[in-house]
Design a protein around this motif. Structure first.
Motif, PDB file in Angstrom:
ATOM      1  N   ALA A   1      27.184  31.757  62.768  1.00 15.77           N
ATOM      2  CA  ALA A   1      28.639  31.979  62.786  1.00 15.77           C
ATOM      3  C   ALA A   1      29.263  31.391  61.516  1.00 15.77           C
ATOM      4  O   ALA A   1      28.745  31.630  60.425  1.00 15.77           O
ATOM      5  CB  ALA A   1      29.257  31.419  64.057  1.00 15.77           C
TER       6      ALA A   1
ATOM      7  N   HIS B   1      33.793  30.914  68.410  1.00 12.75           N
ATOM      8  CA  HIS B   1      32.428  30.901  67.883  1.00 12.75           C
ATOM      9  C   HIS B   1      32.211  29.795  66.852  1.00 12.75           C
ATOM     10  O   HIS B   1      31.073  29.370  66.650  1.00 12.75           O
ATOM     11  CB  HIS B   1      32.092  32.261  67.278  1.00 12.75           C
ATOM     12  CG  HIS B   1      32.065  33.356  68.298  1.00 12.75           C
ATOM     13  ND1 HIS B   1      30.901  33.859  68.814  1.00 12.75           N
ATOM     14  CD2 HIS B   1      33.065  34.028  68.925  1.00 12.75           C
ATOM     15  CE1 HIS B   1      31.174  34.805  69.697  1.00 12.75           C
ATOM     16  NE2 HIS B   1      32.485  34.922  69.784  1.00 12.75           N
TER      17      HIS B   1
ATOM     18  N   ARG C   1      27.225  37.074  72.109  1.00  6.85           N
ATOM     19  CA  ARG C   1      28.293  38.026  71.869  1.00  6.85           C
ATOM     20  C   ARG C   1      28.900  38.251  73.249  1.00  6.85           C
ATOM     21  O   ARG C   1      28.482  39.141  73.979  1.00  6.85           O
ATOM     22  CB  ARG C   1      27.742  39.336  71.304  1.00  6.85           C
ATOM     23  CG  ARG C   1      28.802  40.239  70.729  1.00  6.85           C
ATOM     24  CD  ARG C   1      28.161  41.421  70.021  1.00  6.85           C
ATOM     25  NE  ARG C   1      29.147  42.216  69.323  1.00  6.85           N
ATOM     26  CZ  ARG C   1      28.855  43.296  68.635  1.00  6.85           C
ATOM     27  NH1 ARG C   1      27.603  43.687  68.524  1.00  6.85           N
ATOM     28  NH2 ARG C   1      29.798  43.993  68.030  1.00  6.85           N
TER      29      ARG C   1
ATOM     30  N   ASP D   1      22.424  30.092  69.170  1.00  5.65           N
ATOM     31  CA  ASP D   1      23.824  30.182  69.603  1.00  5.65           C
ATOM     32  C   ASP D   1      24.333  31.581  69.262  1.00  5.65           C
ATOM     33  O   ASP D   1      25.327  31.744  68.570  1.00  5.65           O
ATOM     34  CB  ASP D   1      24.663  29.112  68.888  1.00  5.65           C
ATOM     35  CG  ASP D   1      26.029  28.948  69.530  1.00  5.65           C
ATOM     36  OD1 ASP D   1      26.219  29.416  70.674  1.00  5.65           O
ATOM     37  OD2 ASP D   1      26.913  28.354  68.888  1.00  5.65           O
TER      38      ASP D   1
END
Length: 517
Positions: free
Chosen positions: A303, A261, A371, A368
């Motif tokens: 993230a 991520h 999951r 973005d």
């Protein structure tokens, strides 16, 4: 004893749902949080509870006494506490298998862990029918008594739904959440046995909590995963978070670990992944577009800040609003990924809510928020894309990181179709050697020729960061034709799970995953 019986039913309902919610985290840490995993857990637990209802009714008729009731509760609580300890070596083995996509091992491991839940969940299922049998002393009040028992149990279940996720898992982790719930219900059972049968009878069963304590002391410690290069792991309210370092590259992995991520290296900015490809978006505008024309950026799915760090290097210290729903990930980004840029405003909030309440307009909005394998459905709809358009400048661009497989681009097709309801121009590029594509949607009518011409001007312009040049080259070389129109996602109907589940199952049964091993 009547009041204590109701309290026991309340406690049993609380622990049953707490165990179910924690079971999802126990398995999700390794197998991911897809709907397929979650549905499997719920379905099997419902089967176990169904068996418990039948068994509980029969036992209650044969042994209608408090001793049997509390003994069953005690056994259920004890075995629930043992499950995470017994499953730990299986899950660690499965985590290693997931890195190499050994699907046979993964299916076997999942089945093994779910089998471990048969005993405690079935025993918990016996509680309500058994309690009804004990509580009914007047047949004329059978309905009222049954209603009270189920209402009390359901109230406990309601509380048990929130306690693990909001309190215990972030505070002490999955294993100790099981242990705490187990210890609590064992205490309830032992005290109930003492009230009904005397302390001498209750003390005969004290070995169960003592044995569980010994198991915890021997096996509960240690990391959840033993990934090579692991430097940090944590369970938050939203995710299992793992930081891995290999060859000086630091990577953020969540839950099953399928997908990086964020990435960080103190001397390197280009990681050949999706992050730098977001920066290309504005250069689909008319020729003459310059890096200094980018004034403000929003990132949904911040993230640990890889894209934000790259954007700061390319565009300078322009304001960046980064939305990340998990505050623990923000903290990890600041600690391990150099996410300390003063121009970055990291917001711990759902991205759609955060963007809708933002007072700013942006040159670039990047999404973005994967999951794996899912992108949140509420970030895929016409209504959401209308919100993004309202928050873009007159030359603004929306960029989305989208997943695909070698033979299935249906998610890309659907998103392009949906975006076309709001934006005049859409562009798609595939990131080489990955299962990622970037979809660009522009406020103005734009073209690939615009990007090529802007590239020609940038390579001779002094001071342009090489990361931007490389990202544009990668986009132009891997540019893809637009798909035929398919489904349009709306807030009322966005069957994202159908699209992704079909893509995942097709990928698995096609054997394409063997290419990655």
């Amino acid at each position: 004893m009547r009041r204590y019986l109701y309290f026991s039913v309340f406690s049993s309902g609380l622990v049953t749902l707490a165990v179910e919610m924690t079971a999802e985290r126990l398995l999700g840490n390794v197998f991911g949080t897809s709907n397929l995993v979650w549905s499997s857990i719920i379905g099997l637990i419902l089967i176990y509870l169904t068996a418990g209802y039948f068994v509980g009714g029969r036992l209650a008729d044969k042994h209608p006494n408090y001793k049997t009731f509390f003994l069953i509760m005690l056994l259920g609580a004890f075995t629930a506490g043992v499950v995470p300890l017994a499953s730990k070596p299986v899950l660690r083995f499965a985590a290693s298998a997931f890195d190499s996509l050994e699907l046979g091992v993964l299916f076997g491991s999942f089945a093994t862990v779910m089998i471990l839940f048969i005993i405690p969940i079935t025993l918990f299922g016996t509680m309500s029918p058994f309690a009804i049998r004990l509580a009914i002393t007047d047949a004329d009040e059978a309905g009222k008594t049954s209603g009270r028992i189920y209402a009390t149990s359901t109230l406990g279940s309601f509380i048990g739904t929130f306690l693990p996720v909001l309190l215990f898992i972030p505070l002490v982790g999955t294993t100790y959440t099981f242990v705490i719930m187990s210890g609590y219900l064992m205490a309830v059972a032992l005290f109930g046995m003492a009230k009904s049968e005397g302390w001498k009878q209750a003390l005969r069963w004290l070995w169960m909590p003592l044995l569980l304590a010994a198991f915890v002391w021997l096996w509960a410690s240690g990391p959840l995963k033993t990934t090579e290069g692991q430097v940090f792991e944590q369970e938050s309210s939203y995710n299992y978070i793992e930081v891995v370092e290999r060859n000086e590259y630091v990577m953020l992995r969540l839950n099953d670990g399928q997908g990086v991520h964020s990435m960080y290296h103190p001397q390197v900015l280009d990681y050949a992944g999706p992050w730098s490809q977001f920066l290309v978006g504005p250069f689909f505008n008319s020729p003459g577009y310059k890096p200094e024309d980018v004034e403000r950026i929003a990132i949904i799915g911040l993230a640990a800040g890889t894209t934000a760090r790259q954007a700061t290097a390319v565009f300078g210290e322009i304001p960046i609003d980064g939305y990340e729903i998990d505050p623990a990930i923000i903290a990890v980004g600041q600690e391990y990924f150099g996410m300390t840029m003063p121009n970055l405003n990291a917001v711990a909030a759902d991205g759609r809510w955060g963007l809708a309440h933002s007072e700013y307009q942006y040159s670039l909005i990047g999404i973005d928020a994967y999951r794996p394998p899912y992108i949140p459905w509420h970030l895929t709809t016409v209504e959401f894309f209308e919100v993004t358009r309202e928050h873009l400048t007159e030359n603004g661009v929306l960029v989305i990181n989208v997943g695909r497989s070698n033979n299935d681009r249906s998610l890309i097709d659907a998103l392009v179709t949906t975006l076309a309801q709001v934006y005049p121009s859409i562009h798609v590029m595939d990131i080489p050697y990955t299962f990622n594509s970037m979809v660009y949607a522009t406020i103005q009518p734009t073209s690939l020729e615009n990007l090529v011409q802007n590239y020609g001007e940038l390579i001779v312009q002094p001071g342009v960061h090489p990361l931007l040049v490389t990202a544009i080259e990668r986009t132009a070389v891997n540019y893809q034709p637009l798909p035929r129109p398919t489904i349009v996602f709306t807030d009322d109907k966005a069957p994202i799970e159908w699209v992704v589940n079909r893509m995942v199952l097709t990928y698995v049964f096609s054997g394409d995953y063997q290419e990655l091993k």
